[in-house]
Design a protein around this motif. Structure first.
Motif, mmCIF file in Angstrom:
data_model
loop_
_atom_site.group_PDB
_atom_site.id
_atom_site.type_symbol
_atom_site.label_atom_id
_atom_site.label_comp_id
_atom_site.label_asym_id
_atom_site.label_seq_id
_atom_site.Cartn_x
_atom_site.Cartn_y
_atom_site.Cartn_z
ATOM 1 N N LEU A 138 0.836 -1.203 0.000
ATOM 2 C CA LEU A 138 0.000 0.000 0.000
ATOM 3 C C LEU A 138 0.865 1.245 0.000
ATOM 4 O O LEU A 138 0.622 2.196 -0.752
ATOM 5 N N ILE A 139 1.906 1.224 0.838
ATOM 6 C CA ILE A 139 2.828 2.359 0.880
ATOM 7 C C ILE A 139 3.457 2.547 -0.496
ATOM 8 O O ILE A 139 3.529 3.663 -1.023
ATOM 9 N N GLY A 140 3.886 1.442 -1.104
ATOM 10 C CA GLY A 140 4.520 1.497 -2.421
ATOM 11 C C GLY A 140 3.584 2.126 -3.446
ATOM 12 O O GLY A 140 3.954 3.066 -4.154
ATOM 13 N N ILE A 141 2.352 1.626 -3.474
ATOM 14 C CA ILE A 141 1.389 2.134 -4.454
ATOM 15 C C ILE A 141 1.096 3.611 -4.178
ATOM 16 O O ILE A 141 1.036 4.425 -5.103
ATOM 17 N N GLY A 142 0.977 3.941 -2.899
ATOM 18 C CA GLY A 142 0.734 5.340 -2.534
ATOM 19 C C GLY A 142 1.864 6.231 -3.021
ATOM 20 O O GLY A 142 1.632 7.293 -3.619
ATOM 21 N N LEU A 143 3.104 5.820 -2.783
ATOM 22 C CA LEU A 143 4.249 6.623 -3.215
ATOM 23 C C LEU A 143 4.274 6.756 -4.735
ATOM 24 O O LEU A 143 4.550 7.833 -5.273
ATOM 25 N N ILE A 144 3.986 5.642 -5.424
ATOM 26 C CA ILE A 144 3.963 5.705 -6.891
ATOM 27 C C ILE A 144 2.919 6.719 -7.344
ATOM 28 O O ILE A 144 3.183 7.561 -8.206
ATOM 29 N N TYR A 145 1.744 6.665 -6.706
ATOM 30 C CA TYR A 145 0.667 7.566 -7.111
ATOM 31 C C TYR A 145 1.106 9.025 -6.937
ATOM 32 O O TYR A 145 0.971 9.834 -7.860
ATOM 33 N N VAL A 146 1.682 9.337 -5.773
ATOM 34 C CA VAL A 146 2.032 10.730 -5.508
ATOM 35 C C VAL A 146 3.229 11.183 -6.345
ATOM 36 O O VAL A 146 3.163 12.183 -7.066
ATOM 37 N N PHE A 147 4.335 10.425 -6.261
ATOM 38 C CA PHE A 147 5.579 10.940 -6.832
ATOM 39 C C PHE A 147 5.790 10.585 -8.305
ATOM 40 O O PHE A 147 6.525 11.265 -9.007
ATOM 41 N N ALA A 148 5.175 9.512 -8.766
ATOM 42 C CA ALA A 148 5.367 9.151 -10.165
ATOM 43 C C ALA A 148 4.192 9.609 -11.024
ATOM 44 O O ALA A 148 4.375 10.219 -12.068
ATOM 45 N N VAL A 149 2.967 9.356 -10.559
ATOM 46 C CA VAL A 149 1.801 9.669 -11.385
ATOM 47 C C VAL A 149 1.445 11.153 -11.280
ATOM 48 O O VAL A 149 1.411 11.860 -12.281
ATOM 49 N N TRP B 194 7.855 13.162 -10.632
ATOM 50 C CA TRP B 194 9.261 13.412 -10.313
ATOM 51 C C TRP B 194 10.134 12.168 -10.497
ATOM 52 O O TRP B 194 11.285 12.265 -10.861
ATOM 53 N N LEU B 195 9.563 11.040 -10.157
ATOM 54 C CA LEU B 195 10.378 9.815 -10.117
ATOM 55 C C LEU B 195 9.726 8.717 -10.942
ATOM 56 O O LEU B 195 8.506 8.695 -11.093
ATOM 57 N N PRO B 196 10.533 7.819 -11.492
ATOM 58 C CA PRO B 196 9.968 6.712 -12.272
ATOM 59 C C PRO B 196 9.144 5.783 -11.383
ATOM 60 O O PRO B 196 9.405 5.653 -10.196
ATOM 61 N N SER B 197 8.160 5.132 -11.964
ATOM 62 C CA SER B 197 7.255 4.303 -11.173
ATOM 63 C C SER B 197 7.685 2.848 -11.123
ATOM 64 O O SER B 197 7.233 2.089 -10.285
ATOM 65 N N PHE B 198 8.533 2.431 -12.053
ATOM 66 C CA PHE B 198 8.933 1.016 -12.017
ATOM 67 C C PHE B 198 10.319 0.847 -12.635
ATOM 68 O O PHE B 198 10.857 1.772 -13.248
ATOM 69 N N GLY B 199 10.873 -0.343 -12.455
ATOM 70 C CA GLY B 199 12.140 -0.685 -13.092
ATOM 71 C C GLY B 199 13.335 -0.133 -12.335
ATOM 72 O O GLY B 199 13.208 0.468 -11.261
ATOM 73 N N ARG B 200 14.501 -0.354 -12.939
ATOM 74 C CA ARG B 200 15.729 -0.035 -12.241
ATOM 75 C C ARG B 200 16.478 1.090 -12.935
ATOM 76 O O ARG B 200 17.543 1.493 -12.501
ATOM 77 N N GLY B 201 15.934 1.596 -14.027
ATOM 78 C CA GLY B 201 16.637 2.636 -14.765
ATOM 79 C C GLY B 201 17.819 2.056 -15.527
ATOM 80 O O GLY B 201 17.919 0.834 -15.706
ATOM 81 N N GLU B 202 18.726 2.914 -15.972
ATOM 82 C CA GLU B 202 19.891 2.431 -16.706
ATOM 83 C C GLU B 202 20.887 1.806 -15.739
ATOM 84 O O GLU B 202 21.111 2.326 -14.661
#
Lengths: 326, 326
Positions: free
Chosen positions: A145-156, A160-168
């Motif tokens: 829930l915390i993860g999804i919440g953070l994704i919603y706020v900061f990614a969606v 500011w930040l990517p929502s999934f994956g590890r980047g380059e």
């Protein structure tokens, strides 16, 4: 000291043997390895020949011994799904998990200790009340829930930040790291916070409780009576005594951070060992499951060993060999 | 007449609780001369330790000094800001705690604790402080001090640890040492040694001692004057020999009578009937009246103040002329 380490090592070996037995039982008896390996069109005689050649008709004890022997050389067979050696698979996924785990453990430790000490030293401040209330949320909200919440706020919402994956990632030969690129670091932030939050609140509450306890002891009162400064008492005397139990819990928690990164890795599509395990469970990739079990057990045993040794370093009373003590 | 080193005037310590305000120490007035040993006796909970804690400014909240003044060498110290009081602790007033097993920080070497305290109090280099620490350990009678100084507290026996505590309290040569039951937690066989060491070192340095104990024997051998406490108040104060040989207050008489003597063949040990009242239920009038064999009507309604009855002696009891009401 040496005798102590040897004794602990012997215990560790016993634990690993027992876990190996469980892993072996899963490996050997959850489904038929042969059926999982071959296609439907393989003839029964050929299956028998294979069974014989792979030693699956040998006595169980011999098979177990062979399993251990292979495990010692890092051989856990071939993944049914990916047709790659399991050890290679796990090793290729390991850097992602370890980077995530260490990052979140650091966050948890640093903020946990700082907040714990603060709330213990300022028990009546409003900030303390706020932090303690927030920590309840941290302890009780489930990780996903915390993860999804953070994704919603900061990614969606904020983007500011990517929502999934590890980047380059940068390949260092034996270690693929995401720590050297900007996108890798950005990708690490949300999963690391998600994974650390529970540990953070746990460590904070532990540090606070221990510190309050230590501040009530006679040796702290005696230190005050000697006129030592508040700083020397709080951060020299009290904090060191607080750290003994904190080291244990933090150490053991590091094990669970690695082991239970599964949820966080799934939420953030983090290409680590945890998500490898989840996909393996879904397709009954038994060799991977058995190897993962062994790997996590090894992590726990190693961390336990390190914690015990640290204990020894921090607390002189455990060093029984030295001194007279008449 | 010389100026008293410490002068306590009408000291009252209160603890606000849910069930009202408890008065742990009430209207204590006493003087300690430079180099003098003042004994303070009484049962557990009589307020002896609380008086010591109040003088050194270490009353645990929510306890507080409600009334009264404490003067050290002509300077009022009970209302100093925390930092100024801290500068007095250890430097001007040293304190020895009851239990040497818990008053030393178990995780720090003796040398660390001594050097830290010395350098907090006196401008000294690390090396000079260490030399002084070794000298101090030598003074308190720890054999082979130069070698033992780097040991941890658990490597010392109880008696040796109390010697270390004394060394810590005397680090900066304070003018007054408050010894709170310094021998209570020790074997009888080492009690006398510890008292001797403490008394001798304080005498050499000209330090006065406030010796808090419930052991009349220790007082008789050590103190110049004695204050007998009952239910938070001083019942009687005077020179040790006079008080012991010729007790005025019935409570003191009871205390003296309760000391068994060698050669006396008693069926039962003498005791004072009843128990000291709880702080929440101190009787009206003289607090001792329910247990007093010589109780008068007046004792049940009017509280006697500590009043001079003959040179150097003060008693709070209606049996004597010149005693006023509190």
């Amino acid at each position: 000291m040496l005798a102590f380490i040897i004794r602990r090592l012997a215990q560790s070996v016993l634990v690993m043997l027992f876990v190996a037995l469980i892993a072996f039982v899963i490996f050997r008896y959850v489904g038929d390895p042969i059926t999982s390996m071959v296609g439907v069109e393989t003839r029964l005689e050929d299956q028998e020949i294979m069974r014989d050649r792979l030693g699956l008709n040998d006595p169980v004890v011999v098979q177990f011994a062979r399993f251990i022997g292979n495990a010692l050389q890092g051989e856990f067979g071939i993944s049914y799904r990916l047709q790659q050696p399991v050890t290679e698979l796990i090793l290729s996924r390991l850097p992602a998990t370890l980077e995530l785990a260490v990052a979140s453990a650091l966050i948890a430790l640093v903020f946990g200790v700082v907040l714990g000490v603060f709330t213990a030293l300022r028990p009546k401040s409003f900030l303390t009340a706020g932090i303690m209330a927030a920590s309840l949320v941290g302890v009780s909200l489930p990780t996903f829930l915390i993860g999804i919440g953070l994704i919603y706020v900061f990614a969606v919402e904020l983007g500011w930040l990517p929502s999934f994956g590890r980047g380059e990632v940068v390949d260092l030969g034996w270690w693929r790291t995401g720590l050297l690129t900007e996108s890798g670091l950005k990708s690490l932030i949300l999963p690391a916070i998600t994974l650390s939050l529970f540990q953070l609140t746990l460590i904070m509450r532990l540090v606070r409780a221990e510190m309050l306890e230590v501040l009530r002891t006679e040796y702290i009162r005696f230190a005050r009576a000697r006129g030592l400064s508040q700083r020397a008492i709080n951060f020299g005397h009290a904090l060191k005594n607080t750290m003994v139990p904190v080291i244990t819990i933090t150490g053991l928690q590091l094990g669970s951070v690695i082991a239970f990164a599964i949820v966080t890795e799934t939420v953030f599509q983090w290409p680590g060992v945890g998500s490898l395990f989840i996909t393996s469970v879904q397709v009954v990739d038994v060799p991977v499951m058995a190897a993962y079990l062994m790997f996590i057990a090894l992590v726990f045993v190693l961390i336990n060993l390190i914690v015990d040794i640290l204990y020894y370093v921090v607390d002189p009373r455990l060093r029984v060999d030295g001194g007279a003590g008449n | 007449m010389t100026e008293p080193l410490l002068s306590v005037r009408g000291l009252t310590v209160e603890f606000p609780t849910r069930h009202g305000i408890l008065t742990a120490v009430e209207d204590i007035t006493l003087d300690i001369m430079p180099g003098e040993v003042l004994g303070m006796v009484g049962e557990s909970g009589a307020g002896k330790s609380m008086t010591g804690n109040a003088i050194i400014g270490l009353i645990e909240p929510p306890g507080r000094i409600a009334r009264g003044e404490i003067w050290l060498k002509g300077r009022r110290i009970d209302n100093l800001p925390p930092e100024e009081m801290r500068a007095i602790r250890g430097r001007r007033i040293g304190m020895i705690f009851q239990d040497p097993l818990t008053s030393l920080n178990p995780l720090f070497r003796i040398s660390d604790q001594l050097v830290e305290t010395i350098r907090t109090q006196l401008p000294m280099s690390q090396d000079a402080a260490r030399k002084r620490a070794i000298q101090l350990l030598d003074d308190v009678g720890i054999p082979d001090a130069a070698r033992r100084i780097d040991d941890y507290p658990h490597q010392f026996s109880g008696g040796m640890r109390q010697r270390v505590v004394i060394a810590l309290a005397l680090c900066a040569e304070p003018d007054l040492v408050i010894a709170d039951e310094p021998t209570t937690a020790l074997d009888v066989s080492v009690q006398a040694q510890i008292i001797d060491v403490m008394k001798q070192l304080c005498a050499e340095r000209g330090a006065a001692i406030l010796l808090v104990t419930h052991d009349m024997g220790v007082i008789a051998e050590t103190a110049d004057r004695v204050a007998v406490m009952y239910a938070g108040r001083i019942a009687e104060i005077g020179p040790v020999r006079d008080v012991i040989k010729n007790a005025r207050h019935p409570y003191t008489e009871g205390l003296m009578g309760a000391i068994p003597r060698l050669g006396e063949n008693l069926e039962r040990l003498q005791q004072i009937p009843g128990a000291m009242p709880r702080l929440s239920a101190i009787p009206k009038g003289c607090a001792f009246n329910p247990r007093c064999p010589k109780v008068l009507d007046r004792c049940r309604s009017h509280r006697p103040a500590l009043s001079p009855t003959e040179p150097g002696r003060q008693v709070a009891c209606w049996l004597y002329d010149g005693v006023t009401e509190a």
